[in-house]
Design a protein around this motif. Sequence first.
Motif, PDB file in Angstrom:
ATOM      1  N   LYS A  78     -11.121  -7.290   6.575  1.00  0.00           N
ATOM      2  CA  LYS A  78     -10.249  -6.957   5.824  1.00  0.00           C
ATOM      3  C   LYS A  78      -9.203  -6.371   4.867  1.00  0.00           C
ATOM      4  CE  LYS A  78     -12.467  -8.567   1.756  1.00  0.00           C
ATOM      5  NZ  LYS A  78     -13.301  -9.215   0.460  1.00  0.00           N
ATOM      6  N   PRO A  79      -9.957  -5.199   5.044  1.00  0.00           N
ATOM      7  CA  PRO A  79      -8.879  -3.960   4.341  1.00  0.00           C
ATOM      8  C   PRO A  79      -7.966  -4.323   5.376  1.00  0.00           C
ATOM      9  CG  PRO A  79     -11.353  -3.401   4.601  1.00  0.00           C
ATOM     10  CD  PRO A  79     -11.135  -4.957   4.819  1.00  0.00           C
ATOM     11  N   ILE A  80      -7.813  -4.391   6.356  1.00  0.00           N
ATOM     12  CA  ILE A  80      -6.987  -3.794   7.658  1.00  0.00           C
ATOM     13  C   ILE A  80      -5.684  -4.714   7.414  1.00  0.00           C
ATOM     14  CG2 ILE A  80      -5.972  -4.244   9.551  1.00  0.00           C
ATOM     15  CD1 ILE A  80      -8.298  -2.858  10.500  1.00  0.00           C
ATOM     16  N   LEU A  81      -6.337  -6.533   7.181  1.00  0.00           N
ATOM     17  CA  LEU A  81      -5.261  -7.637   7.134  1.00  0.00           C
ATOM     18  C   LEU A  81      -4.453  -7.285   5.349  1.00  0.00           C
ATOM     19  CD1 LEU A  81      -8.258 -10.569   7.284  1.00  0.00           C
ATOM     20  CD2 LEU A  81      -5.718  -9.707   8.098  1.00  0.00           C
ATOM     21  N   GLY A  82      -4.991  -6.827   4.755  1.00  0.00           N
ATOM     22  CA  GLY A  82      -5.124  -6.357   3.162  1.00  0.00           C
ATOM     23  C   GLY A  82      -3.187  -5.261   3.431  1.00  0.00           C
ATOM     24  N   PHE A  83      -3.957  -4.499   4.653  1.00  0.00           N
ATOM     25  CA  PHE A  83      -2.347  -3.212   4.736  1.00  0.00           C
ATOM     26  C   PHE A  83      -1.109  -4.128   5.319  1.00  0.00           C
ATOM     27  CE2 PHE A  83      -0.692   0.277   7.657  1.00  0.00           C
ATOM     28  CZ  PHE A  83      -0.734   0.732   6.536  1.00  0.00           C
ATOM     29  N   VAL A  84      -1.505  -4.776   6.485  1.00  0.00           N
ATOM     30  CA  VAL A  84      -0.360  -5.112   7.264  1.00  0.00           C
ATOM     31  C   VAL A  84       0.184  -6.402   6.667  1.00  0.00           C
ATOM     32  CG1 VAL A  84      -0.440  -6.681   9.608  1.00  0.00           C
ATOM     33  CG2 VAL A  84      -2.030  -5.106   9.656  1.00  0.00           C
ATOM     34  N   ILE A  85      -0.439  -7.064   5.998  1.00  0.00           N
ATOM     35  CA  ILE A  85       0.384  -8.167   4.776  1.00  0.00           C
ATOM     36  C   ILE A  85       1.233  -7.617   4.043  1.00  0.00           C
ATOM     37  CG2 ILE A  85       0.234  -9.949   3.672  1.00  0.00           C
ATOM     38  CD1 ILE A  85      -2.700 -10.965   4.769  1.00  0.00           C
ATOM     39  N   ALA A  86       0.934  -6.097   3.045  1.00  0.00           N
ATOM     40  CA  ALA A  86       1.415  -6.107   2.454  1.00  0.00           C
ATOM     41  C   ALA A  86       2.719  -5.062   3.222  1.00  0.00           C
ATOM     42  CB  ALA A  86       0.486  -4.277   1.800  1.00  0.00           C
ATOM     43  N   MET A  87       2.212  -4.506   4.555  1.00  0.00           N
ATOM     44  CA  MET A  87       3.429  -3.505   5.034  1.00  0.00           C
ATOM     45  C   MET A  87       4.660  -4.835   5.332  1.00  0.00           C
ATOM     46  SD  MET A  87       3.069  -0.825   4.390  1.00  0.00           S
ATOM     47  CE  MET A  87       2.348  -1.018   2.692  1.00  0.00           C
ATOM     48  N   SER A  88       4.170  -6.146   6.010  1.00  0.00           N
ATOM     49  CA  SER A  88       5.070  -6.964   6.597  1.00  0.00           C
ATOM     50  C   SER A  88       5.700  -7.447   5.405  1.00  0.00           C
ATOM     51  CB  SER A  88       4.164  -8.130   7.565  1.00  0.00           C
ATOM     52  OG  SER A  88       3.414  -7.121   8.667  1.00  0.00           O
ATOM     53  N   LEU A  89       5.549  -7.917   4.179  1.00  0.00           N
ATOM     54  CA  LEU A  89       6.175  -8.668   3.156  1.00  0.00           C
ATOM     55  C   LEU A  89       6.850  -8.095   2.392  1.00  0.00           C
ATOM     56  CD1 LEU A  89       4.038 -11.089   2.196  1.00  0.00           C
ATOM     57  CD2 LEU A  89       4.979 -11.382   4.158  1.00  0.00           C
ATOM     58  N   LYS A  90       6.992  -5.898   2.711  1.00  0.00           N
ATOM     59  CA  LYS A  90       7.498  -5.332   2.458  1.00  0.00           C
ATOM     60  C   LYS A  90       7.175  -5.285   0.388  1.00  0.00           C
ATOM     61  CE  LYS A  90      10.409  -4.517   5.821  1.00  0.00           C
ATOM     62  NZ  LYS A  90      10.719  -5.449   6.317  1.00  0.00           N
ATOM     63  N   LEU A  91       6.297  -4.965  -0.231  1.00  0.00           N
ATOM     64  CA  LEU A  91       5.652  -5.485  -0.855  1.00  0.00           C
ATOM     65  C   LEU A  91       5.954  -4.093  -1.853  1.00  0.00           C
ATOM     66  CD1 LEU A  91       2.274  -6.955  -1.368  1.00  0.00           C
ATOM     67  CD2 LEU A  91       4.636  -8.089  -1.241  1.00  0.00           C
ATOM     68  N   SER A  92       5.747  -4.172  -3.177  1.00  0.00           N
ATOM     69  CA  SER A  92       6.094  -3.085  -3.516  1.00  0.00           C
ATOM     70  C   SER A  92       5.232  -1.915  -3.645  1.00  0.00           C
ATOM     71  CB  SER A  92       6.912  -3.099  -5.140  1.00  0.00           C
ATOM     72  OG  SER A  92       6.027  -3.942  -6.208  1.00  0.00           O
ATOM     73  N   ALA A  93       5.630  -0.619  -3.804  1.00  0.00           N
ATOM     74  CA  ALA A  93       4.221   0.559  -3.755  1.00  0.00           C
ATOM     75  C   ALA A  93       2.831   0.297  -4.021  1.00  0.00           C
ATOM     76  CB  ALA A  93       4.429   1.495  -3.650  1.00  0.00           C
ATOM     77  N   PRO A  94       3.177  -0.771  -6.168  1.00  0.00           N
ATOM     78  CA  PRO A  94       1.655  -1.032  -6.436  1.00  0.00           C
ATOM     79  C   PRO A  94       1.505  -2.018  -6.496  1.00  0.00           C
ATOM     80  CG  PRO A  94       3.935  -0.966  -8.382  1.00  0.00           C
ATOM     81  CD  PRO A  94       4.612  -0.397  -6.608  1.00  0.00           C
ATOM     82  N   LEU A  95       2.409  -2.908  -5.946  1.00  0.00           N
ATOM     83  CA  LEU A  95       1.607  -4.504  -5.258  1.00  0.00           C
ATOM     84  C   LEU A  95       0.963  -3.943  -4.184  1.00  0.00           C
ATOM     85  CD1 LEU A  95       4.206  -6.928  -6.847  1.00  0.00           C
ATOM     86  CD2 LEU A  95       2.308  -6.420  -8.020  1.00  0.00           C
ATOM     87  N   ALA A  96       1.485  -3.561  -3.080  1.00  0.00           N
ATOM     88  CA  ALA A  96       0.771  -3.277  -1.987  1.00  0.00           C
ATOM     89  C   ALA A  96      -0.420  -2.815  -2.414  1.00  0.00           C
ATOM     90  CB  ALA A  96       1.773  -2.133  -1.492  1.00  0.00           C
ATOM     91  N   THR A  97      -0.498  -2.301  -3.228  1.00  0.00           N
ATOM     92  CA  THR A  97      -1.840  -0.910  -3.820  1.00  0.00           C
ATOM     93  C   THR A  97      -2.578  -1.809  -3.749  1.00  0.00           C
ATOM     94  OG1 THR A  97      -0.530   0.428  -3.845  1.00  0.00           O
ATOM     95  CG2 THR A  97      -2.783   0.661  -4.978  1.00  0.00           C
ATOM     96  N   GLY A  98      -2.369  -2.517  -5.438  1.00  0.00           N
ATOM     97  CA  GLY A  98      -3.369  -3.352  -5.827  1.00  0.00           C
ATOM     98  C   GLY A  98      -3.359  -4.651  -4.326  1.00  0.00           C
ATOM     99  N   LEU A  99      -2.978  -4.471  -3.696  1.00  0.00           N
ATOM    100  CA  LEU A  99      -3.255  -5.586  -2.496  1.00  0.00           C
ATOM    101  C   LEU A  99      -4.156  -5.138  -1.229  1.00  0.00           C
ATOM    102  CD1 LEU A  99      -2.775  -8.936  -1.339  1.00  0.00           C
ATOM    103  CD2 LEU A  99      -1.434  -7.497   0.114  1.00  0.00           C
ATOM    104  N   ILE A 100      -3.965  -3.889  -1.484  1.00  0.00           N
ATOM    105  CA  ILE A 100      -4.727  -3.067  -0.261  1.00  0.00           C
ATOM    106  C   ILE A 100      -6.277  -3.043  -1.328  1.00  0.00           C
ATOM    107  CG2 ILE A 100      -5.710  -0.892   0.512  1.00  0.00           C
ATOM    108  CD1 ILE A 100      -2.441  -0.869   1.645  1.00  0.00           C
ATOM    109  N   LEU A 101      -5.975  -2.892  -2.562  1.00  0.00           N
ATOM    110  CA  LEU A 101      -7.864  -2.108  -3.310  1.00  0.00           C
ATOM    111  C   LEU A 101      -8.561  -3.677  -3.364  1.00  0.00           C
ATOM    112  CD1 LEU A 101      -9.371  -0.681  -5.553  1.00  0.00           C
ATOM    113  CD2 LEU A 101      -7.841  -1.041  -6.426  1.00  0.00           C
TER     114      LEU A 101
END
Length: 293
Positions: free
Chosen positions: A55-78
């Motif tokens: 699940k954490p790897i999924l969160g990271f891959v999705i955040a990077m693939s969809l090019k979310l902004s840094a705070p939103l990507a961090t929130g998704l990973i968290l």
Amino acid sequence: MVSPKVTWLETDLFTFGLGFLMLSMGLTLTFEDFRRCMRNPWTVGVGFLAQYLIKPILGFVIAMSLKLSAPLATGLILVSCCPGGQASNVATYISKGNVALSVLMTTCSTIGAIVMTPLLTKVLAGQLVPVDAAGLAISTFQVVLVPTVVGVLAHEYFPKFTERIITITPLIGVILTTLLCASPIGQVSEVLKSQGAQLIVPVALLHAAAFALGYWLSRLSTFGESTSRTISIECGMQSSALGFLLAQKHFTNHLVAVPSAVSVVCMALGGSALAVFWRNMPISVNDKDDFKE
């Protein structure tokens, strides 16, 4: 305008509410439950692996693939690094999964969160924004471990008193869970109005992929249908409320908390829909039993 009936549950009260849920879970546990964990290392281990690797790897891959902004990507990973939530136990029951295993996995992932949630968030999101891993660990310890341990000890050493208490804690738990789900949405409602649409897709994708991979990882591990459903739900339904609390307390950018708020809704809808779907899918009477009592 969002009703103050749900937004009044801010950080301190939110912390207390979440801590009470952890206490109520601890009150239902005994030392024997942890010994059962030792008797089921492979079954619980695969669930733990799904929770804190896939699940954490999924969160990271999705955040990077969809090019979310840094705070939103961090929130998704968290939120992808948070432990299983208590709602997964109810969903497991509805889906004809193994409730005893679900409770055991939730307990193990909850205790593991003290190390795994801060560590994984630091490793995966530390390149995006500053991550206070020590602060995350302390907060997780205070909100998760302490109330759970107090509950377990109370059940073990004051069983008669505990048996009386747990007759009312489920009702209080339902009310608190409703508030803990509604409050994050209310508190970030203005952000959701402007950026909610772009967050629904990545958060929904995170949960859908976690449900699917949790199930198929279990099947590939030769587990039976009931166990596979249990691990799937445990993997896809995490404590979004904990993610929201940690984001509020330890990140200066308020956008970090938004994915957890969206996750509350996606998790509830997705988990409920999957549970009802499986409720109507029969399990063979010869289904493999992977859980040793």
